[in-house]
Design a protein around this motif. Sequence first.
Motif, PDB file in Angstrom:
ATOM      1  N   VAL A   1       7.537  -3.556  14.473  1.00  0.00           N
ATOM      2  CA  VAL A   1       7.360  -4.746  13.643  1.00  0.00           C
ATOM      3  C   VAL A   1       6.238  -4.435  12.665  1.00  0.00           C
ATOM      4  N   VAL A   2       6.532  -4.604  11.374  1.00  0.00           N
ATOM      5  CA  VAL A   2       5.566  -4.363  10.306  1.00  0.00           C
ATOM      6  C   VAL A   2       5.397  -5.650   9.527  1.00  0.00           C
ATOM      7  N   VAL A   3       4.142  -6.037   9.271  1.00  0.00           N
ATOM      8  CA  VAL A   3       3.846  -7.239   8.487  1.00  0.00           C
ATOM      9  C   VAL A   3       2.976  -6.848   7.296  1.00  0.00           C
ATOM     10  N   PRO A   4       3.000  -7.656   6.230  1.00  0.00           N
ATOM     11  CA  PRO A   4       2.117  -7.373   5.093  1.00  0.00           C
ATOM     12  C   PRO A   4       0.666  -7.263   5.559  1.00  0.00           C
ATOM     13  N   VAL A   5      -0.083  -6.395   4.905  1.00  0.00           N
ATOM     14  CA  VAL A   5      -1.457  -6.095   5.333  1.00  0.00           C
ATOM     15  C   VAL A   5      -2.443  -6.330   4.190  1.00  0.00           C
ATOM     16  N   ASP A   6      -3.662  -6.656   4.555  1.00  0.00           N
ATOM     17  CA  ASP A   6      -4.766  -6.688   3.605  1.00  0.00           C
ATOM     18  C   ASP A   6      -5.336  -5.270   3.596  1.00  0.00           C
ATOM     19  N   PRO A   7      -5.056  -4.474   2.563  1.00  0.00           N
ATOM     20  CA  PRO A   7      -5.474  -3.063   2.571  1.00  0.00           C
ATOM     21  C   PRO A   7      -6.976  -2.861   2.716  1.00  0.00           C
TER      22      PRO A   7
ATOM     23  N   GLY B   1      -5.201  -2.857  17.562  1.00  0.00           N
ATOM     24  CA  GLY B   1      -5.975  -2.518  16.369  1.00  0.00           C
ATOM     25  C   GLY B   1      -5.482  -3.189  15.109  1.00  0.00           C
ATOM     26  N   ALA B   2      -4.282  -3.753  15.142  1.00  0.00           N
ATOM     27  CA  ALA B   2      -3.722  -4.392  13.956  1.00  0.00           C
ATOM     28  C   ALA B   2      -4.125  -5.855  13.839  1.00  0.00           C
ATOM     29  N   ALA B   3      -4.696  -6.400  14.889  1.00  0.00           N
ATOM     30  CA  ALA B   3      -5.056  -7.830  14.901  1.00  0.00           C
ATOM     31  C   ALA B   3      -6.019  -8.151  13.767  1.00  0.00           C
ATOM     32  N   GLY B   4      -5.719  -9.226  13.052  1.00  0.00           N
ATOM     33  CA  GLY B   4      -6.587  -9.702  11.987  1.00  0.00           C
ATOM     34  C   GLY B   4      -6.478  -8.961  10.674  1.00  0.00           C
ATOM     35  N   LYS B   5      -5.542  -8.013  10.567  1.00  0.00           N
ATOM     36  CA  LYS B   5      -5.414  -7.231   9.339  1.00  0.00           C
ATOM     37  C   LYS B   5      -4.241  -7.664   8.457  1.00  0.00           C
ATOM     38  N   ALA B   6      -3.437  -8.582   8.960  1.00  0.00           N
ATOM     39  CA  ALA B   6      -2.296  -9.067   8.179  1.00  0.00           C
ATOM     40  C   ALA B   6      -2.797  -9.771   6.932  1.00  0.00           C
ATOM     41  N   ALA B   7      -2.034  -9.629   5.851  1.00  0.00           N
ATOM     42  CA  ALA B   7      -2.378 -10.307   4.613  1.00  0.00           C
ATOM     43  C   ALA B   7      -2.260 -11.802   4.806  1.00  0.00           C
ATOM     44  N   ASP B   8      -3.219 -12.539   4.302  1.00  0.00           N
ATOM     45  CA  ASP B   8      -3.196 -14.010   4.380  1.00  0.00           C
ATOM     46  C   ASP B   8      -2.214 -14.525   3.347  1.00  0.00           C
ATOM     47  N   SER B   9      -1.202 -15.237   3.784  1.00  0.00           N
ATOM     48  CA  SER B   9      -0.168 -15.727   2.869  1.00  0.00           C
ATOM     49  C   SER B   9      -0.767 -16.638   1.798  1.00  0.00           C
ATOM     50  N   ALA B  10      -1.876 -17.299   2.072  1.00  0.00           N
ATOM     51  CA  ALA B  10      -2.509 -18.164   1.066  1.00  0.00           C
ATOM     52  C   ALA B  10      -3.106 -17.324  -0.061  1.00  0.00           C
ATOM     53  N   ASP B  11      -3.574 -16.100   0.267  1.00  0.00           N
ATOM     54  CA  ASP B  11      -4.153 -15.240  -0.763  1.00  0.00           C
ATOM     55  C   ASP B  11      -3.098 -14.658  -1.690  1.00  0.00           C
TER      56      ASP B  11
END
Length: 103
Positions: free
Chosen positions: A21-27, A91-101
């Motif tokens: 499962v891959v989700v958008p990320v905040d680079p 390690g991926a927790a909290g790195k997903a891109a915020d949809s509001a941003d």
Amino acid sequence: MTFRPSGSSMVPFIRSPQQVVVVPVDPAKLEVGDIVLARVAGTVYLHLVWSVNLAGKRVQISNNRGHVNGWTSHDRVFGICVAVDGVTRSGAAGKAADSADSA
């Protein structure tokens, strides 16, 4: 996005054909060791972040066998792997891109 990649370059983290499962990320939140879906030199890889250059807004991508694919810019990092076969990657927790941003 959920899919089943093929190949052995990410063993033991990901084996063919485990479901990922891959989700958008905040680079800006990426760290060495994260598994990302990224385009490097025209090819899309599900590989490790090998090095981070925050000032240059880029990351270096490699497989899990020591082969470095190269540097790519943050805009070519499409997502972060958050689960493999139903097991969450901590390690991926909290790195997903915020949809509001991204609105």
